[in-house]
Enzyme design. Structure first.
Site, PDB file in Angstrom:
ATOM      1  N   LYS A  16       2.892   8.164   1.540  1.00  6.36           N
ATOM      2  CA  LYS A  16       3.576   9.273   0.489  1.00  6.36           C
ATOM      3  C   LYS A  16       4.313  10.173   1.380  1.00  6.36           C
ATOM      4  O   LYS A  16       3.761  10.526   2.432  1.00  6.36           O
ATOM      5  CB  LYS A  16       2.386   9.914  -0.623  1.00  6.36           C
ATOM      6  CG  LYS A  16       1.446  10.594   0.007  1.00  6.36           C
ATOM      7  CD  LYS A  16       1.708  12.111   0.253  1.00  6.36           C
ATOM      8  CE  LYS A  16       0.594  13.109   0.772  1.00  6.36           C
ATOM      9  NZ  LYS A  16       0.875  14.243   1.172  1.00  6.36           N
ATOM     10  N   GLY A 106      -0.831  10.757   3.440  1.00  4.72           N
ATOM     11  CA  GLY A 106      -1.724  10.003   2.304  1.00  4.72           C
ATOM     12  C   GLY A 106      -2.299   8.716   2.759  1.00  4.72           C
ATOM     13  O   GLY A 106      -2.431   8.057   1.816  1.00  4.72           O
ATOM     14  N   ASP A 142      -4.833  12.856  -3.714  1.00  9.82           N
ATOM     15  CA  ASP A 142      -3.443  12.416  -3.665  1.00  9.82           C
ATOM     16  C   ASP A 142      -3.550  10.886  -4.372  1.00  9.82           C
ATOM     17  O   ASP A 142      -2.437  10.012  -4.363  1.00  9.82           O
ATOM     18  CB  ASP A 142      -3.110  12.214  -2.143  1.00  9.82           C
ATOM     19  CG  ASP A 142      -2.503  13.313  -1.493  1.00  9.82           C
ATOM     20  OD1 ASP A 142      -1.888  14.089  -2.235  1.00  9.82           O
ATOM     21  OD2 ASP A 142      -2.771  13.635  -0.326  1.00  9.82           O
TER      22      ASP A 142
END
Length: 295
Positions: A16, A106, A142
């Site tokens: 991410k 992430g 996340d």
């Protein structure tokens, strides 16, 4: 299961990227509330979930396997899923770590989300989306966004997700100076007030619209804190600012990974810059923004 059927599920665990990240407040329980745009790119860990065996186990290899410290989030994901949703076959999880660890990309959350999707497919009664997202949030802020893997506006502590329309496949260069920045340490270093919530970008969002939107607001409220903890992050950002090719640059999450975003089609430029950045002794990779994670 028919003859020759492979019971293993291979799920991409895509990195991410926080194109914007604003700290909007702090709750009574100590968690900070955030507001920002989270997107995904083609850099990914390889996650393979194989049912069978006498016990659950996680095997990690790849370039960043040796950087993992403490319990593997994938192990916690399996335990939490089984506790919440009932009996499952024992599983072997094989993760090839290509995403840097503690880097603002992430990677651990993406791995956990990939495991959740695989386990949901193995479950005799698959959990509904809401139940799966609630468990994802318990595993990490996340993880819910990584579960869907689509461009999204994230608010709250990660529980408020507003999907955006598809993004153009813009080239992006990622660069990490080789320092791990634990999220908690960066938040503790943060000083100053809180930001207001930003308006959503217009849809559909083409390349020029995205660059215009990003150019009208600060990228990441945690940059100052990250640079205080690891001054080399400031050097990385200065190097990206001095480069001519990216249209915009910033830092993802709590760092230390920074990014440069290119015009559509400028993949050669992204690869060339990644090579130059690597000559500093930094990890660097060229990738492409992805509008959806495919399972």
């Amino acid at each position: 299961m028919g003859p020759g059927t492979d019971p293993a599920r291979e799920i991409p665990a895509t990195a991410k990227l926080n194109l914007t990240l604003h700290v909007t407040g702090r709750r009574a329980d100590g968690y900070h509330t955030l507001d920002g745009l989270t997107v995904f790119c083609t850099l990914a860990d390889r996650v393979r979930v194989i049912p069978g065996g006498e016990r659950d186990r996680v095997i990690v290899d790849g370039p960043f396997a040796g950087h993992i410290t403490g319990p593997e989030l994938a192990e916690a994901t399996v335990r939490a899923f089984r506790d919440r949703f009932g009996p499952l076959p024992r599983v072997e999880i094989r993760i090839t770590k290509r995403i840097p660890v503690a880097a603002g990309l992430g990677g651990g959350s993406a791995d956990a989300a990939a495991v959740l999707r695989a386990l949901a497919a193995l479950c005799p009664v698959p959990p509904d989306r809401g139940a799966l997202h609630r468990l994802a949030l318990e595993l990490g802020a996340d993880v819910p966004a990584c579960l869907d893997g689509v461009p999204v506006r994230v608010r709250g502590i990660g529980e408020c997700l507003v999907p955006l329309g598809p993004l153009p496949p813009l080239p992006v260069v990622l660069v990490n100076p080789g320092v791990a920045l634990p999220t908690g340490q960066v938040f503790r270093q943060r000083e100053g007030g809180y930001s207001r919530c930003e308006p959503l970008p217009p849809e559909p969002l083409d390349a020029e619209g995205l660059f215009r939107y990003l150019g009208e607001r600060a990228n990441n409220d945690l940059i100052g804190a990250a640079c205080a903890v690891a001054p080399v992050v400031a050097t990385v950002l200065e190097t990206l600012a001095d480069a001519q090719e990216p249209r915009c640059h910033g830092m993802s999450g709590s760092g230390a990974t920074c990014f440069g975003l290119f015009d559509e089609g400028a993949h050669e430029g992204a690869r060339a810059l990644a090579e130059r950045l690597a000559s500093h002794g930094w990890w660097s990779s060229a990738a492409t923004l992805a509008s959806r994670t495919t399972a």
